[in-house]
Design a protein around this motif. Structure first.
Motif, mmCIF file in Angstrom:
data_model
loop_
_atom_site.group_PDB
_atom_site.id
_atom_site.type_symbol
_atom_site.label_atom_id
_atom_site.label_comp_id
_atom_site.label_asym_id
_atom_site.label_seq_id
_atom_site.Cartn_x
_atom_site.Cartn_y
_atom_site.Cartn_z
ATOM 1 N N ALA A 801 0.908 -0.955 0.071
ATOM 2 C CA ALA A 801 -0.005 -0.027 -0.115
ATOM 3 C C ALA A 801 0.800 1.314 0.021
ATOM 4 C CB ALA A 801 -0.887 -0.093 1.390
ATOM 5 N N THR A 802 1.846 1.306 0.733
ATOM 6 C CA THR A 802 2.893 2.138 0.777
ATOM 7 C C THR A 802 3.381 2.564 -0.802
ATOM 8 O OG1 THR A 802 3.354 1.964 3.049
ATOM 9 C CG2 THR A 802 4.852 3.472 1.726
ATOM 10 N N ARG A 804 1.958 1.798 -3.370
ATOM 11 C CA ARG A 804 1.053 2.340 -4.408
ATOM 12 C C ARG A 804 0.909 3.744 -4.250
ATOM 13 N NH1 ARG A 804 -1.326 -2.612 -3.239
ATOM 14 N NH2 ARG A 804 -2.824 -1.590 -1.428
ATOM 15 N N THR A 805 0.827 4.063 -2.825
ATOM 16 C CA THR A 805 0.616 5.571 -2.564
ATOM 17 C C THR A 805 1.934 6.487 -2.984
ATOM 18 O OG1 THR A 805 -0.618 4.965 -0.521
ATOM 19 C CG2 THR A 805 0.420 7.156 -0.528
ATOM 20 N N ARG A 806 3.023 5.817 -2.736
ATOM 21 C CA ARG A 806 4.176 6.507 -3.376
ATOM 22 C C ARG A 806 3.943 6.842 -4.814
ATOM 23 N NH1 ARG A 806 9.197 5.509 -5.467
ATOM 24 N NH2 ARG A 806 10.862 7.007 -5.107
ATOM 25 N N THR A 807 3.565 5.834 -5.526
ATOM 26 C CA THR A 807 3.466 6.016 -7.023
ATOM 27 C C THR A 807 2.519 7.088 -7.209
ATOM 28 O OG1 THR A 807 4.197 3.709 -7.260
ATOM 29 C CG2 THR A 807 2.896 4.912 -9.157
ATOM 30 N N ARG A 808 1.344 6.908 -6.635
ATOM 31 C CA ARG A 808 0.244 8.027 -7.019
ATOM 32 C C ARG A 808 0.746 9.471 -6.430
ATOM 33 N NH1 ARG A 808 -3.060 4.303 -4.015
ATOM 34 N NH2 ARG A 808 -4.379 3.173 -5.197
ATOM 35 N N MET A 809 1.559 9.539 -5.580
ATOM 36 C CA MET A 809 2.109 11.000 -4.995
ATOM 37 C C MET A 809 3.220 11.363 -6.035
ATOM 38 S SD MET A 809 0.364 11.959 -2.643
ATOM 39 C CE MET A 809 1.590 13.221 -2.043
ATOM 40 N N TRP A 812 2.834 14.717 -7.368
ATOM 41 C CA TRP A 812 2.982 15.991 -6.837
ATOM 42 C C TRP A 812 4.314 16.246 -6.356
ATOM 43 C CZ3 TRP A 812 -1.437 18.359 -7.149
ATOM 44 C CH2 TRP A 812 -2.675 17.788 -7.264
ATOM 45 N N ASN A 813 5.249 15.257 -6.988
ATOM 46 C CA ASN A 813 6.529 15.433 -6.493
ATOM 47 C C ASN A 813 6.999 16.848 -6.987
ATOM 48 O OD1 ASN A 813 9.631 15.167 -6.691
ATOM 49 N ND2 ASN A 813 8.983 12.955 -6.120
#
Length: 824
Positions: A801-802, A804-809, A812-813
């Motif tokens: 899950a982390t 996947r969240t990092r990929t989505r974020m 916003w990088n």
């Protein structure tokens, strides 16, 4: 130039983040708003000048000009023109602010208020750092060197907090610095090459390459280690860890309270030292006064629902002339004395022990300041450990008649409004109203409250306090009537405030019992707290010690606050001896000296009912039962699982018994044979097989989940059982049922699976050693294995899950600021 504007924006934000450590110095956030405005002006001017291709030296001059205009707008000198454009008067005004900032830095302790001089020097410093960071990071393309001016900002709280530097703001500043480095790195790669993963695939401008990701991880680890290592390694800092240890109220062998004066938990430090079993010498004081009052070092005057707290002191340096209380005093007898204090290495705090109302000091440098309102000597830069100094002080003596003549203060008086505030407590207000009923003067009201804390009313001295059910400590203490000095001092101050009279709590040392002439050696057992009451400007703060005298070694009582537990004086006839059974209260084993000696030796005399200590065995019993319950959880879980597996719905019918070979057993009478539908039969077979595998795990028999059920059953017969015992037939029955449930169209609907499980379990238990049987019964390995597997699965899901969240974020990088922009 578009890229430079993006990098300039990152440099500006990184500068603001680098200023985060300044939050530990100011009380409010005005400095941050004004600093952000100044940095924004500097960054905006730099971007405009680069847009028109101004040389680098012109960009620097323009940024300084923008900073000057921003300072002129935020700190105007008075005239309308000077509020927009700088004039010679503006420069003179800035010079006055710089001079005033030096004076304010000497006068105020952290956290400082929002004064114009301090705000000006802060905004000027942050804005200057913004100019240098922009020059290094954007103009010279040396972002690594930009960390030096950023580090200069962090040196400010380091200089203020000698022993406790807040680590979180530094981490925020370091994050901004890392962001600046990453942005410059991406810009360089985008302009002069392309990145790839190593497997032939190109990497987008905003996507992290493996090498860059590894470098950032190493940078983050380095920052974390740099922050945490000084906190954990002994001798590198006395800040965070020491303050945590000293504030727990348990004592640590020395009287260190750590931190700045505004964060000293004097109540916790006092509680810990009084309960500490070891005795440590803290202070050696020599005074020309024959019978001095208590040596004091701290004051708590801010009353909150959870008790009195210490506020931030402010004052003047002790190297200058201090206020002389003899000027303007009327009716108070005042005498001047001199004292010499030597602080041992065991007393470590930013407060210096002095007698009340010092007028001159020798041996202390300009880092120490005196707060005339609190009457304490403090420092934001040094601590008291190992100091030796001298000072002159004034001792004020009062009489009950003088205090009784003092006029009552008006409710609008500033001191009354500041030092009578208290949380709502109807029980306390009702008690105070009863105590002061019919009292005409402030002194009589205070004496009525003071006399209430006596043995005649059931109060007693105790180093252990009792809990209550009211939810408020003050009400619990007034109901239980047992405690030590900090409870008595805080309770009396609360009650006096409830009577509308200013009061506060003072901390210091009693005179102790170790005396050589005029020299006193004070230990941690002499730490003490008492109440101070304000009787007007002409009299000031008057001490009242409500703690029972027998519980305070080296206590001092006065005419205006006598020992309310002392027996009434007996006046025998001239020349006649004392009556039988009567003793001199000041001599013999029952006198104060003996009481003090008993307290020093750990014996606390009591008056009235004897102190009963609660039995300890219920707590030990509860702890033992809790431990047994925790140890029984795996076994209970195993039993519940076995019962649930055996509770599958079935349809029973009467039929002849059938042996394992399919023939009639010849046993007399019918047997109950389980018949069920296909789905139920499969569920029963799976449950029985799972139970068999858990049984094998419990008895440490090898389980190979790659085998078929029949192969597992055959292996168990060969390795752990014998062909001629019922357990061999039972395990083959279980294997055949599981095999039919997995692979056959029609599962096995007959067969006594649970009796078969019992036979296998009995056979394996008979062959296992005693330790294996005990572990299988109390801590079943199958349950522990299932819990470990569940934890591992949960951790894997969290990692996924982390990710996947990092990929989505990534969208916003911050590196996207430079993505897709053509190089110029």
């Amino acid at each position: 130039m578009i890229v430079n504007r993006g990098l300039g924006l990152v440099a500006a934000v990184a500068t603001v983040l680098a200023a985060a450590p300044l939050s530990a110095i100011f009380q409010r956030w005005t400095w941050l708003v004004q600093s952000a405005i100044a940095v924004a002006v500097v960054a905006g001017v730099a971007a405009l000048l680069r847009l028109v291709r101004v040389p680098l030296w012109g960009q620097v001059l323009g940024m300084f000009a923008g900073l000057l205009i921003a300072l002129t707008w935020m700190f105007p000198s008075g005239s309308e023109l000077a509020a927009v454009l700088p004039t010679p008067g503006t420069i003179a005004h800035f010079g006055e602010l710089l001079g005033g900032s030096v004076q304010d830095m000497r006068s105020y302790g952290v956290k400082v208020p929002d004064t114009d001089p301090l705000l000006f020097i802060t905004v000027l410093g942050v804005g200057g750092v913004a100019v240098v960071v922009d020059l290094l990071a954007v103009g010279l393309r040396r972002p690594a060197l930009a960390g030096l001016p950023m580090l200069a900002i962090y040196s400010v709280p380091v200089a203020v907090y000698v022993e406790s530097v807040p680590p979180v703001p530094f981490v925020i500043g370091a994050a901004g610095y890392l962001w600046l480095l990453v942005s410059d790195n991406i810009d360089r790669v985008r302009r002069f090459g392309r990145r790839f993963t190593g497997d032939g695939r190109d990497v987008d401008v905003w996507e992290a390459s493996p090498l860059a990701s590894a470098g950032r991880r190493l940078a983050v680890v380095g920052v974390v280690v740099a922050v945490l290592a000084p906190l954990a390694v002994p001798g590198m800092t006395g800040g965070l860890l020491d303050s945590l240890q000293s504030g727990n109220g348990n004592g640590n062998g020395r009287a260190g309270v750590g931190g700045s004066p505004g964060r000293v938990d004097l109540f916790a430090a006092l509680s810990g030292q009084l309960n500490h079993s070891e005795v440590a010498d803290l202070v050696k004081v020599t005074t020309t006064e024959t019978n001095p009052f208590y040596l004091r070092f701290g004051v708590a005057d801010e009353l909150r629902p959870n008790g009195f707290h210490v506020r931030n002191p402010s004052g003047r340096v002790v190297t200058r002339d201090l206020p002389d209380p003899t000027d303007g005093a009327t009716g108070v007898r005042q005498e001047r004395y001199r004292a010499t204090v030597e602080v041992t290495r065991d007393l470590n705090m930013p407060l210096m022990p002095v007698y009340a109302e010092p007028v001159r000091t020798d041996g202390l440098n300009g880092n120490w300041q005196y707060d005339p309102k609190l009457q304490i000597v403090f420092s934001n830069r040094e601590n008291s450990r190992g100091k030796r100094y001298e000072f002159d002080y004034v001792r004020s003596l009062y009489t009950p008649e003088l205090l009784r003549r003092a006029p009552s203060l008006s409710a609008a008086d500033q001191v009354v409004q500041q030092f009578t505030g208290r949380p709502p407590a109807p029980e306390v207000d009702a008690l105070v109203a009863e105590l002061i009923d019919g009292r005409d003067t402030d002194y009589d009201r205070v004496r009525a409250i003071y006399d209430h804390f006596s043995a005649r009313n059931g109060f007693r001295y105790s180093l252990s306090t009792e809990g209550g059910t009211s939810g408020r400590d003050i009400v619990d203490f007034l109901n239980n009537k047992a405690g030590y000095c900090q409870q008595y001092a805080a309770a009396m101050a609360w009650l006096v405030r409830a009577a509308g009279i200013p009061a506060r709590v003072a901390f210091g040392f009693t005179n102790g019992t170790s005396k050589d002439g005029n020299t006193y050696v004070l230990t941690n057992r002499n730490l003490h707290a008492w109440t101070e009451v304000y009787f007007g400007e002409n009299i000031g703060w008057v001490p009242f010690d409500a703690t029972p005298a027998y519980g305070v070694p080296g206590n001092t009582r006065s005419d205006w606050a006598p020992d309310n537990d002392a027996p009434d004086p007996v006046t025998p006839s001239a020349g006649s001896p004392a009556a039988p059974g009567e003793t001199d209260p000041s001599a013999g084993p029952s006198g104060p000296d003996e009481a003090n000696r008993n307290v020093d030796e750990g014996e606390v005399p009591t008056t009235g009912a004897a102190t009963e200590q609660a039995p300890v065995w219920p707590w030990w019993l509860a702890a033992g039962l809790t431990l047994l319950v925790l140890l029984a959880v795996p076994a209970l879980r195993r039993m519940a699982l076995r019962r649930r597996r055996g509770a599958a719905p079935t349809v029973a019918s009467v039929a002849p018994a059938v042996d394992a070979a399919g023939g009639a057993s010849g046993a007399a009478g019918p047997l109950v044979v389980v018949e069920a539908d296909a789905d139920t039969a499969r569920a029963r077979a799976h449950a029985a097989w799972d139970e068999l595998l858990d049984t094998l795990v419990d008895f440490r028999v090898r389980v190979d989940r790659t085998e078929t059920p029949r192969a597992t059953a055959d292996r168990l017969v060969r390795e752990s059982l014998t062909e001629d015992e019922p357990a061999a037939t039972a395990v083959r029955l279980l294997g055949r049922a599981e095999e039919r449930a997995r692979y056959a169209r029609d599962p096995l609907v007959g067969g006594e699976l649970h009796p078969a499980l019992g036979a296998v379990r009995h056979a394996l238990g008979a062959r296992a050693d005693r330790r294996t049987r005990l572990v299988a019964a109390t801590l079943p390995p199958s349950v522990l294995l299932r819990w470990r597997t569940a934890v591992t699965d949960a951790s894997s899901r969290l990692v996924a899950a982390t990710g996947r969240t990092r990929t989505r974020m990534l969208r916003w990088n911050p590196r996207r600021l430079l993505a897709g922009r053509p190089a110029r």
